[in-house]
Write a protein that holds these residues in place. Sequence first.
Motif, PDB file in Angstrom:
ATOM      1  N   GLU A 140       0.841  -1.208   0.000  1.00 44.70           N
ATOM      2  CA  GLU A 140       0.000   0.000   0.000  1.00 44.70           C
ATOM      3  C   GLU A 140       0.875   1.257   0.000  1.00 44.70           C
ATOM      4  OE1 GLU A 140      -3.380   0.458  -0.181  1.00 44.70           O
ATOM      5  OE2 GLU A 140      -3.497  -1.688  -0.576  1.00 44.70           O
ATOM      6  N   ARG A 141       1.895   1.265   0.853  1.00 46.37           N
ATOM      7  CA  ARG A 141       2.778   2.430   0.987  1.00 46.37           C
ATOM      8  C   ARG A 141       3.533   2.687  -0.323  1.00 46.37           C
ATOM      9  NH1 ARG A 141       2.802   6.939   3.732  1.00 46.37           N
ATOM     10  NH2 ARG A 141       3.806   6.571   5.712  1.00 46.37           N
ATOM     11  N   GLU A 142       3.984   1.590  -0.973  1.00 46.37           N
ATOM     12  CA  GLU A 142       4.704   1.737  -2.246  1.00 46.37           C
ATOM     13  C   GLU A 142       3.786   2.306  -3.334  1.00 46.37           C
ATOM     14  OE1 GLU A 142       7.767  -1.885  -1.093  1.00 46.37           O
ATOM     15  OE2 GLU A 142       6.098  -2.261  -2.459  1.00 46.37           O
ATOM     16  N   ILE A 143       2.515   1.896  -3.301  1.00 49.04           N
ATOM     17  CA  ILE A 143       1.552   2.428  -4.266  1.00 49.04           C
ATOM     18  C   ILE A 143       1.372   3.928  -4.027  1.00 49.04           C
ATOM     19  CG2 ILE A 143      -0.913   2.425  -4.924  1.00 49.04           C
ATOM     20  CD1 ILE A 143      -0.778  -0.656  -4.596  1.00 49.04           C
ATOM     21  N   GLU A 144       1.312   4.317  -2.747  1.00 50.08           N
ATOM     22  CA  GLU A 144       1.205   5.751  -2.414  1.00 50.08           C
ATOM     23  C   GLU A 144       2.366   6.526  -3.016  1.00 50.08           C
ATOM     24  OE1 GLU A 144      -0.041   7.298   1.687  1.00 50.08           O
ATOM     25  OE2 GLU A 144       0.321   5.183   2.054  1.00 50.08           O
ATOM     26  N   VAL A 145       3.582   5.969  -2.874  1.00 42.24           N
ATOM     27  CA  VAL A 145       4.785   6.627  -3.405  1.00 42.24           C
ATOM     28  C   VAL A 145       4.679   6.746  -4.927  1.00 42.24           C
ATOM     29  CG1 VAL A 145       7.302   6.416  -3.698  1.00 42.24           C
ATOM     30  CG2 VAL A 145       6.272   5.950  -1.462  1.00 42.24           C
ATOM     31  N   VAL A 146       4.258   5.661  -5.609  1.00 41.35           N
ATOM     32  CA  VAL A 146       4.138   5.691  -7.072  1.00 41.35           C
ATOM     33  C   VAL A 146       3.091   6.721  -7.503  1.00 41.35           C
ATOM     34  CG1 VAL A 146       3.598   4.364  -9.155  1.00 41.35           C
ATOM     35  CG2 VAL A 146       4.919   3.307  -7.349  1.00 41.35           C
ATOM     36  N   LYS A 147       1.982   6.792  -6.763  1.00 39.33           N
ATOM     37  CA  LYS A 147       0.936   7.779  -7.078  1.00 39.33           C
ATOM     38  C   LYS A 147       1.517   9.179  -7.079  1.00 39.33           C
ATOM     39  CE  LYS A 147      -3.625   6.095  -5.802  1.00 39.33           C
ATOM     40  NZ  LYS A 147      -4.509   5.810  -4.694  1.00 39.33           N
ATOM     41  N   LEU A 148       2.323   9.473  -6.061  1.00 40.86           N
ATOM     42  CA  LEU A 148       2.923  10.809  -5.950  1.00 40.86           C
ATOM     43  C   LEU A 148       3.948  11.031  -7.066  1.00 40.86           C
ATOM     44  CD1 LEU A 148       3.183  11.007  -2.063  1.00 40.86           C
ATOM     45  CD2 LEU A 148       1.598  12.260  -3.521  1.00 40.86           C
ATOM     46  N   LEU A 149       4.634   9.965  -7.463  1.00 42.64           N
ATOM     47  CA  LEU A 149       5.570  10.069  -8.594  1.00 42.64           C
ATOM     48  C   LEU A 149       4.804  10.421  -9.870  1.00 42.64           C
ATOM     49  CD1 LEU A 149       8.000   7.009  -8.133  1.00 42.64           C
ATOM     50  CD2 LEU A 149       8.603   9.416  -7.947  1.00 42.64           C
ATOM     51  N   THR A 150       3.617   9.790 -10.052  1.00 41.98           N
ATOM     52  CA  THR A 150       2.834  10.060 -11.262  1.00 41.98           C
ATOM     53  C   THR A 150       2.340  11.508 -11.275  1.00 41.98           C
ATOM     54  OG1 THR A 150       0.742   9.317 -10.299  1.00 41.98           O
ATOM     55  CG2 THR A 150       1.987   7.675 -11.519  1.00 41.98           C
ATOM     56  N   LEU A 180       9.292  -4.045  -9.612  1.00 38.50           N
ATOM     57  CA  LEU A 180       8.658  -3.931 -10.939  1.00 38.50           C
ATOM     58  C   LEU A 180       9.598  -4.340 -12.074  1.00 38.50           C
ATOM     59  CD1 LEU A 180       6.755  -0.514 -10.572  1.00 38.50           C
ATOM     60  CD2 LEU A 180       5.785  -2.792 -10.412  1.00 38.50           C
ATOM     61  N   GLU A 181      10.867  -4.591 -11.707  1.00 39.98           N
ATOM     62  CA  GLU A 181      11.893  -4.978 -12.682  1.00 39.98           C
ATOM     63  C   GLU A 181      12.032  -3.928 -13.787  1.00 39.98           C
ATOM     64  OE1 GLU A 181      10.680  -8.884 -13.910  1.00 39.98           O
ATOM     65  OE2 GLU A 181      11.107  -9.771 -11.959  1.00 39.98           O
ATOM     66  N   VAL A 182      12.153  -2.671 -13.362  1.00 43.45           N
ATOM     67  CA  VAL A 182      12.348  -1.567 -14.306  1.00 43.45           C
ATOM     68  C   VAL A 182      13.581  -0.766 -13.895  1.00 43.45           C
ATOM     69  CG1 VAL A 182       9.915  -1.364 -14.969  1.00 43.45           C
ATOM     70  CG2 VAL A 182      10.751  -0.069 -13.009  1.00 43.45           C
ATOM     71  N   ASP A 183      14.054   0.094 -14.801  1.00 47.93           N
ATOM     72  CA  ASP A 183      15.305   0.821 -14.553  1.00 47.93           C
ATOM     73  C   ASP A 183      15.137   2.230 -13.989  1.00 47.93           C
ATOM     74  OD1 ASP A 183      16.828  -1.319 -15.498  1.00 47.93           O
ATOM     75  OD2 ASP A 183      16.506  -0.689 -17.580  1.00 47.93           O
ATOM     76  N   ARG A 185      12.133   5.724 -12.834  1.00 47.22           N
ATOM     77  CA  ARG A 185      10.803   6.133 -12.369  1.00 47.22           C
ATOM     78  C   ARG A 185       9.765   6.161 -13.492  1.00 47.22           C
ATOM     79  NH1 ARG A 185      11.948  10.910  -7.992  1.00 47.22           N
ATOM     80  NH2 ARG A 185      13.598   9.846  -6.867  1.00 47.22           N
ATOM     81  N   ILE A 186      10.198   6.654 -14.672  1.00 50.11           N
ATOM     82  CA  ILE A 186       9.263   6.748 -15.811  1.00 50.11           C
ATOM     83  C   ILE A 186       8.746   5.362 -16.181  1.00 50.11           C
ATOM     84  CG2 ILE A 186       8.991   7.469 -18.235  1.00 50.11           C
ATOM     85  CD1 ILE A 186       9.512   9.879 -16.447  1.00 50.11           C
ATOM     86  N   GLU A 187       9.670   4.387 -16.248  1.00 51.25           N
ATOM     87  CA  GLU A 187       9.264   3.011 -16.585  1.00 51.25           C
ATOM     88  C   GLU A 187       8.343   2.445 -15.509  1.00 51.25           C
ATOM     89  OE1 GLU A 187      12.611   0.455 -17.423  1.00 51.25           O
ATOM     90  OE2 GLU A 187      13.404   1.837 -18.927  1.00 51.25           O
ATOM     91  N   ALA A 188       8.639   2.779 -14.260  1.00 56.41           N
ATOM     92  CA  ALA A 188       7.814   2.296 -13.137  1.00 56.41           C
ATOM     93  C   ALA A 188       6.388   2.825 -13.271  1.00 56.41           C
ATOM     94  CB  ALA A 188       8.417   2.732 -11.807  1.00 56.41           C
ATOM     95  N   ILE A 189       6.280   4.132 -13.540  1.00 58.12           N
ATOM     96  CA  ILE A 189       4.958   4.761 -13.685  1.00 58.12           C
ATOM     97  C   ILE A 189       4.202   4.114 -14.850  1.00 58.12           C
ATOM     98  CG2 ILE A 189       3.800   6.911 -14.375  1.00 58.12           C
ATOM     99  CD1 ILE A 189       6.114   8.397 -12.830  1.00 58.12           C
ATOM    100  N   THR A 190       4.899   3.941 -15.983  1.00 55.29           N
ATOM    101  CA  THR A 190       4.272   3.345 -17.169  1.00 55.29           C
ATOM    102  C   THR A 190       3.758   1.942 -16.868  1.00 55.29           C
ATOM    103  OG1 THR A 190       5.809   4.618 -18.539  1.00 55.29           O
ATOM    104  CG2 THR A 190       4.662   2.801 -19.621  1.00 55.29           C
TER     105      THR A 190
END
Length: 199
Positions: A140-150, A180-183, A185-190
Amino acid sequence: MIRIVLAEDQQLLLGALGALLDMEDDMEIVGKAANGEEVITLVEKKNPDVCLMDIEMPVKTGLDAAEELRDHPCKIIILTTFARPGYFERARNARVGGYLLKDSPSDDLAQSIRQIIKGKRIYSPELVDLAFSEQNPLSEREIEVVKLLTEGKTTKGIAKELYLTNGTVRNYISVILDKLEVDNRIEAITKVKEKGWLK
């Protein structure tokens, strides 16, 4: 007579769907909406038996509308091109009667509507396979962080919003990239958006 409200932002598809279902002897289109906000108003006003809607719509998505209409007696059916596990999960939590893909034959759609009216839940087989094949690896916390990144927030901005230190946020981000096995932030958001993992 099964009274149906349709919600689809592509006018051509909205017209075609309406024409197809109107050809069924036991079905009648009582309203059409082009976004999630309109469909909520229409359902409350027309009180249909079924509301058939797309996910990706302006103003409010079909999933937002389904969540708002969760306690309405009308049966909600999601009709989409998106076979994404996160979307499917949200739809199930909103207790939709059906989640069908747009490339299903039209006879199947009419048949599914009849079954759903009788109380059955119908989900496209592809979706069920998908739902079990890939779960959201983020907490849940990681999703919160990704939301803020987006939203375009910086590490500093995220730290401030979540009352964390910059170092902790950096750790979260590196764990997220790893999971997420990405390199970057942009790839993570996508990836998270594609999978429909943002709640």
